[in-house]
Design an enzyme around this catalytic site. Structure first.
Site, PDB file in Angstrom:
ATOM      1  N   ARG A  56      37.284  53.001  31.854  1.00 29.62           N
ATOM      2  CA  ARG A  56      37.738  51.911  32.715  1.00 29.62           C
ATOM      3  C   ARG A  56      37.025  51.900  34.072  1.00 29.62           C
ATOM      4  O   ARG A  56      36.933  50.873  34.739  1.00 29.62           O
ATOM      5  CB  ARG A  56      39.254  52.008  32.908  1.00 29.62           C
ATOM      6  CG  ARG A  56      39.871  50.729  33.428  1.00 29.62           C
ATOM      7  CD  ARG A  56      41.272  50.926  33.968  1.00 29.62           C
ATOM      8  NE  ARG A  56      42.131  51.671  33.088  1.00 29.62           N
ATOM      9  CZ  ARG A  56      42.720  52.834  33.413  1.00 29.62           C
ATOM     10  NH1 ARG A  56      42.528  53.369  34.607  1.00 29.62           N
ATOM     11  NH2 ARG A  56      43.483  53.456  32.567  1.00 29.62           N
ATOM     12  N   TYR A 109      39.329  27.164  44.860  1.00 31.30           N
ATOM     13  CA  TYR A 109      39.470  27.116  43.394  1.00 31.30           C
ATOM     14  C   TYR A 109      40.964  27.216  43.033  1.00 31.30           C
ATOM     15  O   TYR A 109      41.657  28.135  43.493  1.00 31.30           O
ATOM     16  CB  TYR A 109      38.678  28.305  42.850  1.00 31.30           C
ATOM     17  CG  TYR A 109      38.696  28.505  41.367  1.00 31.30           C
ATOM     18  CD1 TYR A 109      38.134  27.570  40.521  1.00 31.30           C
ATOM     19  CD2 TYR A 109      39.232  29.666  40.823  1.00 31.30           C
ATOM     20  CE1 TYR A 109      38.127  27.777  39.147  1.00 31.30           C
ATOM     21  CE2 TYR A 109      39.226  29.888  39.461  1.00 31.30           C
ATOM     22  CZ  TYR A 109      38.670  28.936  38.623  1.00 31.30           C
ATOM     23  OH  TYR A 109      38.660  29.145  37.267  1.00 31.30           O
ATOM     24  N   ASP A 181      34.306  33.349  48.252  1.00 31.42           N
ATOM     25  CA  ASP A 181      33.999  33.050  46.850  1.00 31.42           C
ATOM     26  C   ASP A 181      32.636  32.363  46.841  1.00 31.42           C
ATOM     27  O   ASP A 181      32.505  31.208  47.240  1.00 31.42           O
ATOM     28  CB  ASP A 181      35.093  32.165  46.245  1.00 31.42           C
ATOM     29  CG  ASP A 181      34.875  31.897  44.756  1.00 31.42           C
ATOM     30  OD1 ASP A 181      33.709  31.935  44.313  1.00 31.42           O
ATOM     31  OD2 ASP A 181      35.864  31.632  44.054  1.00 31.42           O
ATOM     32  N   LYS A 206      29.759  32.054  35.568  1.00 31.75           N
ATOM     33  CA  LYS A 206      29.058  30.802  35.817  1.00 31.75           C
ATOM     34  C   LYS A 206      27.538  31.026  35.755  1.00 31.75           C
ATOM     35  O   LYS A 206      27.014  31.243  34.697  1.00 31.75           O
ATOM     36  CB  LYS A 206      29.524  30.225  37.166  1.00 31.75           C
ATOM     37  CG  LYS A 206      31.055  30.102  37.277  1.00 31.75           C
ATOM     38  CD  LYS A 206      31.632  29.003  36.413  1.00 31.75           C
ATOM     39  CE  LYS A 206      33.152  29.031  36.264  1.00 31.75           C
ATOM     40  NZ  LYS A 206      33.939  29.061  37.477  1.00 31.75           N
TER      41      LYS A 206
HETATM   42  C1  LIG Z   1      35.178  29.642  37.648  1.00 35.70           C
HETATM   43  C2  LIG Z   1      35.455  30.039  39.021  1.00 35.70           C
HETATM   44  C3  LIG Z   1      36.191  31.199  39.297  1.00 35.70           C
HETATM   45  C4  LIG Z   1      36.857  32.016  38.232  1.00 35.70           C
HETATM   46  O1  LIG Z   1      36.002  32.627  37.352  1.00 35.70           O
HETATM   47  P1  LIG Z   1      36.490  33.059  35.900  1.00 35.70           P
HETATM   48  O2  LIG Z   1      35.432  33.982  35.443  1.00 35.70           O
HETATM   49  O3  LIG Z   1      36.614  31.803  35.095  1.00 35.70           O
HETATM   50  O4  LIG Z   1      37.812  33.754  36.056  1.00 35.70           O
HETATM   51  C5  LIG Z   1      36.376  31.537  40.614  1.00 35.70           C
HETATM   52  N1  LIG Z   1      35.874  30.798  41.608  1.00 35.70           N
HETATM   53  C6  LIG Z   1      35.169  29.675  41.384  1.00 35.70           C
HETATM   54  C7  LIG Z   1      34.646  28.910  42.538  1.00 35.70           C
HETATM   55  C8  LIG Z   1      34.948  29.259  40.087  1.00 35.70           C
HETATM   56  O5  LIG Z   1      34.273  28.118  39.878  1.00 35.70           O
END
Ligand SMILES: *Cc1c(COP(=O)(O)O)cnc(C)c1O
Length: 390
Positions: A56, A109, A181, A206
């Site tokens: 982990r 988000y 973020d 992404k």
């Molecule tokens: C998609 C996204 C997330 C979350 O990511 P996941 O891997 O789907 O949990 C967080 N912040 C932003 C800006 C996003 O577009």
């Protein structure tokens, strides 16, 4: 070293000559780690965050990705997590406790907002949402118990670009940490630590992954915050799977060239859309109509392929005729892969600090890696279907 970013991303997180000359690092699958002696076992238990200790806590495969993510964002240390949301939750839960106050950007988000209004609230952390364009005015919202200023640039759906250096100045003079973020820029077009960010988070899901097939996130931190966050993330069980780390690292090798193409196609679509009679506004940070465009120009080195447009208020049947009939644009929430996407969304449902004016229908687009002229033809046919229904 002084090498350019694409060169560094090519070479980071791998050591072929320590691995039979094989270009990519191997995938280690591990739960149990065996220790040769009691002494070594006890030593490892004292520093679980510094090596291979238990599955982990990571393997050489996740360590390779973490090294590369730190290189990408220009920070000291990376921490890989099982999703982007786990990275956000892990960072917040590492730095907040009952009685603390969090300043959260209003265009965050949506699942991050649900985390604040749900779990964090239940555990005694209070959240105040702030206008993404507040800049240095954030100082008036900082309370004696404020510990974190969280931002996202540009914000989800509406793409305002906050003045991060101004937020960071105010936050740091009150001893608050700044979390970002950084998913939209993929850490490629925005260098968080040069702009006052303390902890940078992104959804590897992404652009870094880039192929719509894995869920992963990362936290990049300075050395001084690493141990605290790594221990919390491992303690929550948010570890990243080795096969996914391998795929993320493979995606990272082509991040620069892919993003430059996403940028070029996104701008071409944005400019074409701007000319259309059906389109009221294009919300793309590299376009002058986008709030914070000047800040984007000052702080970013490029734009990825995700942006929004606002069209005249459109009844559902007409919207469905447009969206259902696309040949190339898919409908789906996650983005950053090679495919183009379009979804409708209503930011008015989500905001609290800065009510969304709500005139028109917002559509979020992702410019994929298809040929831009083919995408434009698809959009044009979509507008024809829409207009036929009005
Ligand atoms: C998609 C996204 C997330 C979350 O990511 P996941 O891997 O789907 O949990 C967080 N912040 C932003 C800006 C996003 O577009």
């Amino acid at each position: 070293m002084g090498k350019k970013k694409d060169t560094r991303l090519n070479h980071t997180g791998r050591d072929p000559h320590a691995n039979f000359g094989i270009v990519n690092p191997p995938i280690y699958h591990a739960s149990t780690i065996l220790y040769p002696t009691l002494e070594e076992m006890e030593k490892a238990a004292g520093h679980p965050h510094t090596g291979v200790y238990y599955g982990r806590w990571g393997t050489p495969t996740s360590f390779a990705l973490e090294e590369a993510m730190a290189e990408l964002e220009g920070g000291d240390k990376g921490i890989a997590t099982c999703s982007g949301l786990a990275a956000i939750a892990g960072a917040l839960l590492s730095c907040l406790q009952a009685g603390d106050h969090l300043l959260m950007v209003d265009n965050v988000y949506a699942p991050s907002r649900r985390l604040c209004d749900g779990l964090l609230k239940r555990f005694g952390v209070e959240t105040t949402y702030y206008d993404p364009m507040i800049g240095g005015g954030i100082k008036d919202l900082i309370q004696p118990n404020t510990k974190v200023v969280f931002t996202e640039s540009p914000g989800s759906l509406t793409f305002e670009v906050p003045d991060i250096p101004a937020l960071a100045d105010a936050a740091h003079s009150a001893d608050c940490l700044v979390m970002l973020d950084n998913t939209w820029s993929a850490g490629y077009f925005f260098q968080p630590f040069e702009h006052g960010v303390d902890i940078s988070i992104q959804a590897i899901t992404k652009y870094v992954s880039g192929h719509s097939d894995i869920m992963m996130g990362s936290i990049v931190t300075p050395e001084k915050l690493y141990e605290r966050i790594k221990k919390q993330v491992a303690g929550l069980g948010y570890s990243a799977a080795p096969d996914d780390c391998y795929l993320a690292l493979r995606g990272l090798r082509t991040l620069g060239p892919r993003l430059r193409q996403h940028q070029e196609t996104g701008l071409k679509l944005a400019r074409w859309l701007q000319q259309r009679a059906e389109v009221k506004t294009v919300l793309h940070p590299a376009q002058p109509d986008c709030p914070g465009h000047d800040i984007w120009k000052r702080d970013f080195t490029g734009a990825s392929g995700l942006f929004s447009m606002i069209i005249d208020e459109t009844p559902k049947e007409a919207l469905a005729a447009m969206l259902d009939g696309f040949e190339l644009f898919g409908m789906g929430y996650s983005w950053g892969g090679y495919e183009s996407l379009m979804i409708p969304s209503d930011p008015a449902q989500i905001r609290t600090a800065t009510p969304w004016p709500g005139t028109g229908t917002l559509l979020r687009l992702h410019a994929g890696l298809e040929d831009a002229d083919d995408l434009i033809a698809d959009l044009e046919a979509g507008f024809e279907r829409l207009n036929a229904m009005r």
